[in-house]
Design a protein around this motif. Structure first.
Motif, PDB file in Angstrom:
ATOM      1  N   VAL A  79       0.833  -1.197   0.000  1.00 49.41           N
ATOM      2  CA  VAL A  79       0.000   0.000   0.000  1.00 49.41           C
ATOM      3  C   VAL A  79       0.876   1.259   0.000  1.00 49.41           C
ATOM      4  CG1 VAL A  79      -1.620   1.369   1.387  1.00 49.41           C
ATOM      5  CG2 VAL A  79      -2.022  -1.078   1.040  1.00 49.41           C
ATOM      6  N   ASP A  80       1.956   1.228   0.777  1.00 51.97           N
ATOM      7  CA  ASP A  80       2.822   2.408   0.882  1.00 51.97           C
ATOM      8  C   ASP A  80       3.651   2.649  -0.372  1.00 51.97           C
ATOM      9  OD1 ASP A  80       1.925   2.876   3.436  1.00 51.97           O
ATOM     10  OD2 ASP A  80       3.625   1.911   4.430  1.00 51.97           O
ATOM     11  N   THR A  81       4.155   1.571  -0.996  1.00 52.30           N
ATOM     12  CA  THR A  81       5.143   1.731  -2.071  1.00 52.30           C
ATOM     13  C   THR A  81       4.605   1.443  -3.466  1.00 52.30           C
ATOM     14  OG1 THR A  81       5.931  -0.572  -1.979  1.00 52.30           O
ATOM     15  CG2 THR A  81       6.926   1.013  -0.436  1.00 52.30           C
ATOM     16  N   ARG A  82       3.500   0.727  -3.567  1.00 54.68           N
ATOM     17  CA  ARG A  82       2.943   0.271  -4.848  1.00 54.68           C
ATOM     18  C   ARG A  82       3.877  -0.729  -5.548  1.00 54.68           C
ATOM     19  NH1 ARG A  82       1.513   4.964  -6.906  1.00 54.68           N
ATOM     20  NH2 ARG A  82      -0.734   5.087  -6.689  1.00 54.68           N
ATOM     21  N   GLU A  83       4.865  -1.236  -4.852  1.00 47.10           N
ATOM     22  CA  GLU A  83       5.832  -2.183  -5.419  1.00 47.10           C
ATOM     23  C   GLU A  83       5.665  -3.554  -4.772  1.00 47.10           C
ATOM     24  OE1 GLU A  83       7.899  -1.655  -7.854  1.00 47.10           O
ATOM     25  OE2 GLU A  83       7.449   0.494  -8.069  1.00 47.10           O
ATOM     26  N   PRO A  84       5.831  -4.656  -5.539  1.00 47.96           N
ATOM     27  CA  PRO A  84       5.822  -6.000  -4.937  1.00 47.96           C
ATOM     28  C   PRO A  84       6.851  -6.090  -3.818  1.00 47.96           C
ATOM     29  CG  PRO A  84       5.783  -6.139  -7.330  1.00 47.96           C
ATOM     30  CD  PRO A  84       6.038  -4.696  -7.004  1.00 47.96           C
ATOM     31  N   VAL A  85       6.550  -6.885  -2.804  1.00 47.95           N
ATOM     32  CA  VAL A  85       7.347  -6.933  -1.579  1.00 47.95           C
ATOM     33  C   VAL A  85       8.114  -8.250  -1.521  1.00 47.95           C
ATOM     34  CG1 VAL A  85       7.274  -6.786   0.935  1.00 47.95           C
ATOM     35  CG2 VAL A  85       5.594  -5.514  -0.444  1.00 47.95           C
ATOM     36  N   GLY A  86       9.421  -8.166  -1.298  1.00 51.44           N
ATOM     37  CA  GLY A  86      10.261  -9.350  -1.189  1.00 51.44           C
ATOM     38  C   GLY A  86      10.639  -9.647   0.253  1.00 51.44           C
TER      39      GLY A  86
END
Length: 344
Positions: free
Chosen positions: A18-25
């Protein structure tokens, strides 16, 4: 069955996405959230979450993002809502203070909510079929033009311009007002509408007090509008700005906003949980053609009944903050309506 640490990893993925709009690893989770375990352990937890279809990889060799099912589990396991700041609470109170009639208050309500959340804000009018008519006014505007005003005990004010068959005298205007007031004042909207309809049907002969018949037809139209479900919305432009957050076309959302019927059905069928709050996420909205969106809704009280307000936006939304904002605005709205009722 998801373990407690698995739920914590899911929370981390939702929050970061939600914060970054990037997939999380896994490495990002270890670095940002300090679980006290290795990245390999987090990867194992993520694999289990993926098996449960709570997260997914949008691309090969990428991090993970929450699925609609993952957002549902996240919302269902929220330990607490993120509280609003004192500045946000003060802003709500200031924005909703010193309003005029109910229409003005509800417009301010959705504007306040969309400012707080950045989403499309929605508020449902209370059901006025159970409201009582407290005042009826007929005002001569000149020539054959009049305005008919109806006020209910819930604070709803409606006015409608009509053209009479002939220009009324001052005495006739007073007679039209007295006739309308004696017919409706103190009756419920439902009973008043029925009384007007009976009188129209009983006195249908042409040429018999045409001006009164025009006033009655105008009243019938106003009362029918009171009985219809209705929404007020703000922030529709945010959908276009957030289009990248939707997997597909936002056209069904725009159509639902324009027509309102779909949103009324959806909000009416949402099941409230704690604090009168409800969420409907992504594919849960598929029967309504809104599988791309999530809706967060709360209830506000008015004259012993409930109506709903909420926000609509992409599934990638800040659920804790939006739920807290909806709850706070619903509380303020309920309180203002109660104070208005007590002052009558």
């Amino acid at each position: 069955m998801v373990s407690e640490r698995g739920l914590q990893v899911l929370r981390a993925i939702v929050q970061d996405y939600v914060d970054t709009r990037e997939p999380v690893g896994s490495k990002a989770i270890v670095d940002r959230h300090h679980f006290g375990v290795s990245a390999a352990t987090i990867r194992n937890d993520m694999a289990l979450l993926e098996d449960e279809e709570l997260i997914a990889a949008p691309h090969t060799s990428s991090g993970r993002i929450p699925t609609d099912k993952g957002y549902r589990v996240f919302v269902d396991h929220l330990a607490e809502l993120r509280p609003l700041s004192p500045a946000q609470k003060n802003a709500i109170g200031a924005f909703l203070a010193d309003t005029g009639d109910l229409d003005d208050l509800l417009v301010r309500t959705v504007r306040s909510l969309t400012r707080l959340t950045g989403q499309v804000a929605i508020v449902q009018y209370p059901s006025f079929a159970r409201a009582d008519v407290s005042h009826v006014e007929v005002v001569h505007l000149g020539g054959s033009r009049i305005v008919v005003i109806v006020v209910t005990d819930t604070g709803r004010v409606s006015q409608r311009v009509a053209f009479l068959a002939s220009e009324p005298t001052a005495d006739e205007t007073a007679h039209l007002k007295l006739s309308a007031a004696s017919l409706l004042t103190g009756k419920s909207v439902r009973d008043g509408a029925a009384a007007v309809q009976r009188l129209l049907e009983a006195d249908a002969a042409p040429g018999r007090d045409d001006n009164l018949r025009i006033v009655l037809r105008t009243l019938a139209e106003e009362l029918e509008e009171f009985r219809q479900d209705k929404l007020v919305m703000a922030g529709s432009a945010t959908l276009a700005r957030r289009e990248a957050d939707f997997r597909g076309s936002i056209s069904p959302l725009l159509e639902a906003i324009e027509e309102q019927v779909t949103l009324l059905r959806l909000m009416g069928e949402m099941v409230a949980g704690d604090h009168g709050l409800a969420t409907s996420i992504g594919r849960e909205n598929e029967p309504f053609g809104l599988a791309e969106a999530s809706v967060v809704a709360g209830e506000y009280d008015v004259t012993g009944s409930h109506a709903r307000l909420g926000v609509l936006g992409p599934t990638r939304m800040d659920y804790p903050s939006n739920l807290a904002a909806v709850r706070a605005v619903a509380h303020y709205l309920s309180r203002l309506l109660e104070e208005d009722e007590q002052s009558r």
